[in-house]
Design an enzyme around this catalytic site. Structure first.
Site, PDB file in Angstrom:
ATOM      1  N   ASN A 183       0.820  -1.209   0.000  1.00 38.92           N
ATOM      2  CA  ASN A 183       0.000   0.000   0.000  1.00 38.92           C
ATOM      3  C   ASN A 183       0.858   1.265   0.000  1.00 38.92           C
ATOM      4  OD1 ASN A 183      -2.613  -1.114  -0.069  1.00 38.92           O
ATOM      5  ND2 ASN A 183      -2.582  -1.512   2.134  1.00 38.92           N
ATOM      6  N   GLU A 218      -5.568  -8.132   5.339  1.00 37.00           N
ATOM      7  CA  GLU A 218      -4.896  -8.989   4.350  1.00 37.00           C
ATOM      8  C   GLU A 218      -4.842 -10.440   4.803  1.00 37.00           C
ATOM      9  OE1 GLU A 218      -1.547  -7.117   6.842  1.00 37.00           O
ATOM     10  OE2 GLU A 218      -3.560  -6.612   6.162  1.00 37.00           O
TER      11      GLU A 218
END
Length: 297
Positions: A183, A218
């Site tokens: 990210n 995740e």
């Protein structure tokens, strides 16, 4: 050369009729990333329909990657078009970035920052809206895998079934390695792409009766009925290898991805399904601590 008796035949070709006006067009807001989010339907009745963080937008969307005036829907020749307003992070339709403007078709998925919307039209738009609402109770919209609630309910059922029939049952937990770095280096849209593609990869590898769910962030979970520890470890390792060699490529940029796995089998001493899940989670963190990109059981 033709003879004098040859006749020229003139065939009149009529122009193709314009596409019919779309009936009952609407946007369904399926996901925002906010806690307490409730889905809603936005009928498309007046053009344009503005999307963004501005308070005067018809569809106000949240998220750091959403521009104040991000995009708009515009009626052109009885078709609705999505027009990007020069947003900083772009607008996606079916995972492809809209360069300037794109006509919308029934069922298209729109992505604006963390927000996911679906365009519906036609006589069955009402029925499809209710179908989408039902899906929200069992699916994680960004990855199209099952959600945590569905997994937990299935785990309870499968534990009872395994005990009743004296059959093996295993759980595998997996976590994407260094996902925060993905990210940070490539952006949240790239991170969302990785989550979705990894989900597709795993779902293509497992059997129909095996349940794959996004458990949070995740982290994902696999419920493996009729599978003992040895077989579960072998499956987890084959998925791990596929993830490591898969080419995750977002907007022309390759993103290297690996994942760590923890696997556990139901034991006679387990008093609740949470104990099985807890052991798999402990093994997952053992895999992370011992170097990542591995399976621990």
């Amino acid at each position: 050369m033709g003879s004098a008796d040859d006749k020229t035949v003139i065939v009149q070709v009529e122009a193709a009729p314009p596409p019919p006006a779309e009936s009952n067009p609407c946007l369904v807001l399926l996901h925002t990333g906010d806690e307490g989010f409730l889905p809603r339907r936005v009928p498309l009745e007046k053009s344009p329909v503005k999307l963004g963080r501005d308070t005067d937008a018809e569809v106000i969307l949240t998220g750091e990657s959403v521009s104040r005036r991000h995009a708009r829907l515009e009626l052109r020749d009885e078709r609705w078009w999505l027009v990007d307003e020069g947003s900083k992070n772009g607008t996606l339709v079916n995972d492809l970035q809209v360069i300037s403007a794109q006509v919308l078709n029934n069922g298209d998925l729109l992505k604006v920052g963390p927000n996911i919307l679906k365009y519906l039209s036609g006589a069955d738009a009402e029925a499809r809206y209710h179908e989408e609402i039902y899906k929200l109770t069992i699916l994680d919209v960004p990855t199209q895998s099952f959600n945590r609630r569905y997994f937990d309910e299935a785990l309870d059922r499968e534990v009872m079934r395994a005990r009743r029939h004296q059959r093996p049952l295993s759980v595998a937990m997996l976590d994407i390695d260094h996902f925060k770095r993905v990210n940070d280096e490539y952006g949240h849209l790239a991170g969302d792409y990785v989550l979705k593609e990894l989900s597709k990869l795993v779902q293509a590898r497992i059997r129909r009766d095996e349940i794959f769910a996004r458990y949070g962030g995740e982290e994902f979970s696999l419920l493996l009925a009729e599978t003992a520890l040895e077989g579960s470890v072998a499956l987890a390792d084959s998925i791990r290898e596929r993830i490591a060699v898969q080419r995750f490529e977002f907007q022309g940029v390759h993103i290297p991805i690996t994942a760590s796995f923890g696997v556990a089998e139901l034991q006679a001493s387990d008093t609740t399904p949470r104990e099985l899940l807890g052991r798999a989670d402990e093994k997952l963190y053992e895999a992370k601590r011992s170097g990542r990109n591995r399976v621990c059981a």
